[in-house]
Design a protein around this motif. Sequence first.
Motif, PDB file in Angstrom:
ATOM      1  N   LYS A  48      -2.822  83.428 168.970  1.00 54.57           N
ATOM      2  CA  LYS A  48      -3.568  83.959 170.038  1.00 54.57           C
ATOM      3  C   LYS A  48      -2.578  84.577 171.049  1.00 54.57           C
ATOM      4  N   SER A  49      -1.545  83.833 171.520  1.00 52.63           N
ATOM      5  CA  SER A  49      -0.535  84.500 172.406  1.00 52.63           C
ATOM      6  C   SER A  49       0.005  85.528 171.725  1.00 52.63           C
ATOM      7  N   PHE A  50       0.451  85.941 170.615  1.00 54.48           N
ATOM      8  CA  PHE A  50       1.072  87.191 170.040  1.00 54.48           C
ATOM      9  C   PHE A  50       0.129  88.293 169.976  1.00 54.48           C
ATOM     10  N   ASP A  93       0.174  83.697 177.608  1.00 61.24           N
ATOM     11  CA  ASP A  93       0.300  82.426 177.127  1.00 61.24           C
ATOM     12  C   ASP A  93      -0.895  81.802 177.186  1.00 61.24           C
ATOM     13  N   ALA A  94      -1.199  81.046 176.052  1.00 55.43           N
ATOM     14  CA  ALA A  94      -2.540  80.231 175.805  1.00 55.43           C
ATOM     15  C   ALA A  94      -2.504  79.038 176.671  1.00 55.43           C
ATOM     16  N   LYS A 115       0.899  86.230 181.627  1.00 57.06           N
ATOM     17  CA  LYS A 115       1.278  87.287 180.614  1.00 57.06           C
ATOM     18  C   LYS A 115       2.669  86.914 180.346  1.00 57.06           C
ATOM     19  N   LEU A 116       3.078  87.410 179.028  1.00 58.00           N
ATOM     20  CA  LEU A 116       4.247  87.006 178.302  1.00 58.00           C
ATOM     21  C   LEU A 116       5.432  88.164 178.838  1.00 58.00           C
ATOM     22  N   SER A 117       6.331  87.688 179.028  1.00 55.46           N
ATOM     23  CA  SER A 117       7.553  88.795 179.212  1.00 55.46           C
ATOM     24  C   SER A 117       7.636  89.172 177.827  1.00 55.46           C
TER      25      SER A 117
END
Length: 1001
Positions: A35-37, A42-43, A48-50
């Motif tokens: 899900k995060s990908f 980040d679940a 938001k992921l860097s």
Amino acid sequence: MSVVFDGSPLKAMQSSHSHTARAALSAQELSQEIKSFISGVDALQGRKLSVREHARCAVRLLRSVPACRGAVLEHLRGVYDEHVSTFLHNLETEGNASSGASSNLEDIIQEVHGVLSEFIRLNPRAWAPLVSTWAVDLLGQLSSKHAGRRVAPHSSSLNELLQLWMSCAATRSLMEAYSQCLAAMLAWCPDACVDALLDTSVKHSPHFDWVVAHIGSAFPGTIISRVLACGLKDFCSHGGKDQGLLVEKGSRVPKIGSVVGILGHLAAHHSDSIRKELLRMFQESLTPSTPLSPTSSSTSWEASPQLRRAAVPFLLQLAAMSPNLFGAVSSELVEMLRPLVLLQLQALLQGLPREELDNMLGLAVHLISQSPTGGARVLKFLADTATPASVIISGPTPSPHEGVREGCDRLLQMLLLHLHKLVFNRSDGAEVSPLSSASSQPQRVTPFLDELRSHVGQLCAETLRLERKRHLWLHQLLCLLSVYGGPSVATETLCQLLTQARNPEELALAWQLHTTLSSCMAGLIPAAVAHCVAQIHTHTLGPRQLRQLLLNLAAAIQSQDEERKGAAGAHFSMAVQIGSAISGHLHDFGPLLLHGDSAVSHAAVRLLSCSPLPRTSSPAHLLLLSRAAVTHFFLALRRRGDAKKVGRDVGQTGEAVSCSVLLLSRFAAYSPLTLKAILQQLVEGALHKGNADLFGGQIADMSGAPVASPSVSPDLGASLLDINCRFGTTVNFSGSVWSVFHAGVIGKGLKVRTAANLPDPSAVIQNIQTLLAVIVQCCSSSSFNGSQSPSDPDEPQPINAEAAKVVAVTLVENVCPDVANGELSWPPEEHARTTVERDIYIRRCFEAHPILFPLLQVVAAGRPALCYCSAVLRGLLATLLSHWEGSRDALSTDSPWHLQASCLLVSCMGEGQLLPPVLANVHEAFAHLTPFEVRLLLLAVWEYVRGNGPLPQKFVFSSDKCMFCRDFSRDGDVSRYVAPIHSVLHKNIDRLGHLCWRFQL
């Protein structure tokens, strides 16, 4: 997610490593990672992921869920692009690639590289094709996208470009991954990897060339062979769909351009491997394969008959697109084309359609014409193979098959036609003018003809062999090469033909070449003659070549009369032009008369004897030519005598003498300057110690003893006494105690008399006659004072008085150097007592040189020239009077030389009209008288000449006889000089009665 899990899963990818990796994460954790990908959030924390965190998530999925490999690799494209952008930005701004942003992603790049490398190592069949395609495509995208950056070098600077991209971690990681995939796939599926490389090269060239260069350098053998194989397959597939022209079809083949580019980059360091692979492909295409004996790889192109048939057209197309590739194989390709290979090639090409075969021949012709090297070898191969079997071919090569010969014949004809179009249409349809300036019209270059410029000599030699068909081809090629190269090449070609031709048939090829080129080149013959002269000055030609050149030029000039009879425009013929050109270079050919090789000097005199003389020439050149011609004349006489002794080459030496005589007579008739110079040098040369033996003369000293040869007489060294004893170097104290007779050397005694070498009488007589003939011909010319010819054409030309005077003055200067030319008066007999030494020297000169009396006779015939020999005649007559006065012999015949000298002297004086006829006939009675009576008659002659001096003013020119004559009636009564003659006749009436009428007044 449908994209992520698309496709059938491969069981082979479920390796032990994959199960271990997935066991490390629980199902819940794996779901959160997915899900995060997908969302990029980040679940757990909802943020938001860097870029770095997102990349870490992708790597974890790649390790745990191989089915996500497509989506993960697609996402990693952006990561790699971000790293490359940051890397280049840092270079542009700070000049340092090791910044924080770059290093944060660099560990991700290294981690991804480690995962992919491990997958490829553990399961290459599943991962290598996928990773290789992804890596090479991503390299192409990155190279094209960032090609315009400021720090990126130009695409042609492969070394700098390679250094830049290999210093970037992202592109270096991709390159290493592709190299690992290629190494893993070589054993079982190399085509897929190379296909990906070719496809990417087509899309991203030239920015992608650095990748090709690096991969090719790492795997040269594999890349070269697989690139060629892939290009052949693609070429064949496109060729099967389109049967258009071969050249046009090659331009529509997408991969062949990439193949050419890859091989072109690899040629810098792997040209030998490329050459071997191209030749191997050619050889394999000719070797038939059977299903029972397949080649090494069932998947290779060698197993397909269709690919075999397309290999030769494919190689031709490659060569047409890359001259470097053609140049690399052309030299060895010619060596491979042996009869067996030619037969195999013929069998392969027989199955092709007529149109495609014609296209192949046209492409082959184009390749040959554009080949920068090896053109001479290709031409020799075509000419040897196309020559009919009935002609003996040079070398050990056997006669080719008739079909092969016809094919090469057709190819050679097409090549000549193509070259003809290139030569005469190279200015975009404008008329070719080889003599126009090079900058006036742009001209296209033909490498084949440029390469043949340095082989003009060999082409001319092959042409002059006159083998049927072969010499016609080569002669046509020489014409094209001359027009293409301009006047310089045309001049060189014509000079080579003139130098190498050995008979009239071969020399005719030079005429044909000039006829062809004369329509578009002016001044070719003068330029060719000037080029020949330059070769003579630089000693470029050997003796044989120089001799042949001179003989051919002479033959060309001698054909002038025939051309005048057969053609109206004879003045524009080649013979006339050669004669006119050579006449301007006579001073350059003159020194060849004295060439050390007798054959060369003979050829030179043949040329000069028939060459027209220039209208004007400098006196210096004329004098040099005259001296060289006279020197050659004496050399020719000596060679004729030597040839008679050994009994060979008599005809050639005799011809050389005849040509030399003709040359001297033509030079003498040219101008008064040359006439005077030739006569002087002829007389001086005949009396010279080096030529005296030719005319029966001997080198004698003042005592009358023949001088010993240097090998007989010891060398005493330079001596002042010897110099002072030489006659003419000291002051003449005539009649005093200082007079020296040179009978010996003080302290050495009398000079040793050596036996004189008697020459062959017949040879001496022949040489004297030849010399007199030359002098008479020169003196008979009317170039001195314009004297008219006699009314009767059968009568010989009279001796020119001025020319005879030149001979007389020269004779006096050489016989008695201290005599002044003004001593024409005849002193009393007592005056001879003061000139004893000089008179003795004069007599001994006449004894040593039998040629002097014939020369006096020639002078006597040119009245009044004998008057200028008065001092010599006086000295000789004085010594004869002294001899006859002191002689105690019973008859005059007991002194043969003095009797002959007396007769010849009186005869010459009578011929020169120094004596009246009644006194000129006294020599007829000398042989019947005693020495005392001979002295009485000679004394009467002396007294008459003393009383009636031999002055030229007493002669008057007679227009009827075309000569000067003397009226003796003006000299007074002659009877008082005849009284001693009548007294002698009366005393010897029994023996001289039949001569009385000769002495009547």
